[in-house]
Design a protein around this motif. Sequence first.
Motif, PDB file in Angstrom:
ATOM      1  N   PHE A 131       0.846  -1.179   0.000  1.00 44.07           N
ATOM      2  CA  PHE A 131       0.000   0.000   0.000  1.00 44.07           C
ATOM      3  C   PHE A 131       0.891   1.242   0.000  1.00 44.07           C
ATOM      4  O   PHE A 131       1.841   1.343   0.771  1.00 44.07           O
ATOM      5  N   GLU A 132       0.605   2.163  -0.880  1.00 46.00           N
ATOM      6  CA  GLU A 132       1.296   3.445  -0.878  1.00 46.00           C
ATOM      7  C   GLU A 132       0.261   4.544  -0.693  1.00 46.00           C
ATOM      8  O   GLU A 132      -0.666   4.684  -1.493  1.00 46.00           O
ATOM      9  N   GLY A 133       0.431   5.311   0.365  1.00 49.89           N
ATOM     10  CA  GLY A 133      -0.541   6.352   0.653  1.00 49.89           C
ATOM     11  C   GLY A 133      -0.369   6.889   2.057  1.00 49.89           C
ATOM     12  O   GLY A 133       0.627   6.621   2.739  1.00 49.89           O
ATOM     13  N   GLN A 134      -1.368   7.659   2.472  1.00 52.36           N
ATOM     14  CA  GLN A 134      -1.347   8.314   3.777  1.00 52.36           C
ATOM     15  C   GLN A 134      -2.611   7.959   4.544  1.00 52.36           C
ATOM     16  O   GLN A 134      -3.713   7.976   3.998  1.00 52.36           O
ATOM     17  N   VAL A 135      -2.430   7.602   5.815  1.00 51.54           N
ATOM     18  CA  VAL A 135      -3.557   7.337   6.703  1.00 51.54           C
ATOM     19  C   VAL A 135      -3.383   8.235   7.929  1.00 51.54           C
ATOM     20  O   VAL A 135      -2.341   8.195   8.586  1.00 51.54           O
ATOM     21  N   GLN A 136      -4.380   9.047   8.206  1.00 56.70           N
ATOM     22  CA  GLN A 136      -4.340   9.933   9.362  1.00 56.70           C
ATOM     23  C   GLN A 136      -5.364   9.463  10.385  1.00 56.70           C
ATOM     24  O   GLN A 136      -6.526   9.224  10.051  1.00 56.70           O
ATOM     25  N   TYR A 137      -4.904   9.342  11.633  1.00 58.82           N
ATOM     26  CA  TYR A 137      -5.755   8.872  12.719  1.00 58.82           C
ATOM     27  C   TYR A 137      -5.991   9.985  13.743  1.00 58.82           C
ATOM     28  O   TYR A 137      -5.114  10.817  13.990  1.00 58.82           O
ATOM     29  N   GLN A 138      -7.146   9.924  14.348  1.00 62.94           N
ATOM     30  CA  GLN A 138      -7.419  10.731  15.536  1.00 62.94           C
ATOM     31  C   GLN A 138      -7.509   9.775  16.717  1.00 62.94           C
ATOM     32  O   GLN A 138      -8.331   8.854  16.724  1.00 62.94           O
ATOM     33  N   ILE A 139      -6.622   9.966  17.694  1.00 66.97           N
ATOM     34  CA  ILE A 139      -6.564   9.086  18.857  1.00 66.97           C
ATOM     35  C   ILE A 139      -7.090   9.840  20.067  1.00 66.97           C
ATOM     36  O   ILE A 139      -6.616  10.941  20.374  1.00 66.97           O
TER      37      ILE A 139
END
Length: 253
Positions: A26-34
């Motif tokens: 997988f190539e990409g960006q994942v942004q999380y809110q913790i």
Amino acid sequence: MKKNLSHSLLFLFFFLLTVDHAIAQFEGQVQYQIVNTDEGESEQTNLNMVFTAERIFIGSSSSLEVMSGLSTDGILVRNDEQDFVFNTGEGEAFKIAKYDIDRLVDLMNRVSGRSGNTPKQGFDWEKNVEETGRSRQIQGYTVNEFLLKNESDNRRVSVWLTDQIKVRWGLLNDAWQTTGRNQLDEDLPVELIMNPNSFPLLIEGYAGNKKIFSAEAVTVNTSGFDRSLTELSPNVKLLGLSDLMMSMFRQRR
């Protein structure tokens, strides 16, 4: 499971158990809110993960203490260079080879009198993990729920996984296998959360009926993301293992 569930979940979130180098990366960006409410007050952290063919960048809106003397707001994992780069946020970064991480943690364990090879109670998958059959959509991906239960203290973790995102974790997997898992008091099922065939887009921790932790993907971007985050800035001063050891020993005075 450790008593402090939220800290265990954060640890699991960064370190992994299994990896398959044959999968499509997988190539990409994942942004999380913790969001962590385990201590009674709500604490929020934003986590940014960028994946390219050979590198992984993990950035946090708050500083993370990796070990005594080493705090970072961003980790660059360079599988092609076989090293980790820990950003200090002060125009400097520590560049540490994977084999030096193992030696360093072993040294710190011996200095502190901690054994890194304490036998752990094996995790009972059949008793403590349940595939609920529930599914939903998160950021355009189908996710399925798995429930991690701990009946002794009435705590549970809900993990929502998609098989549409697959990642090769490389050095992170190696670091977990040789070092990370030995720093915990119990054998935790890391492969439920991170494995080569699925990827978590939502993790929620509960104590009874109260949610005390959540890590949710708020964006998943496979085009137009900032690939430069996986490259070193020419303005960053790189420090080595000896510099890190000096910093760690100064912290222990």
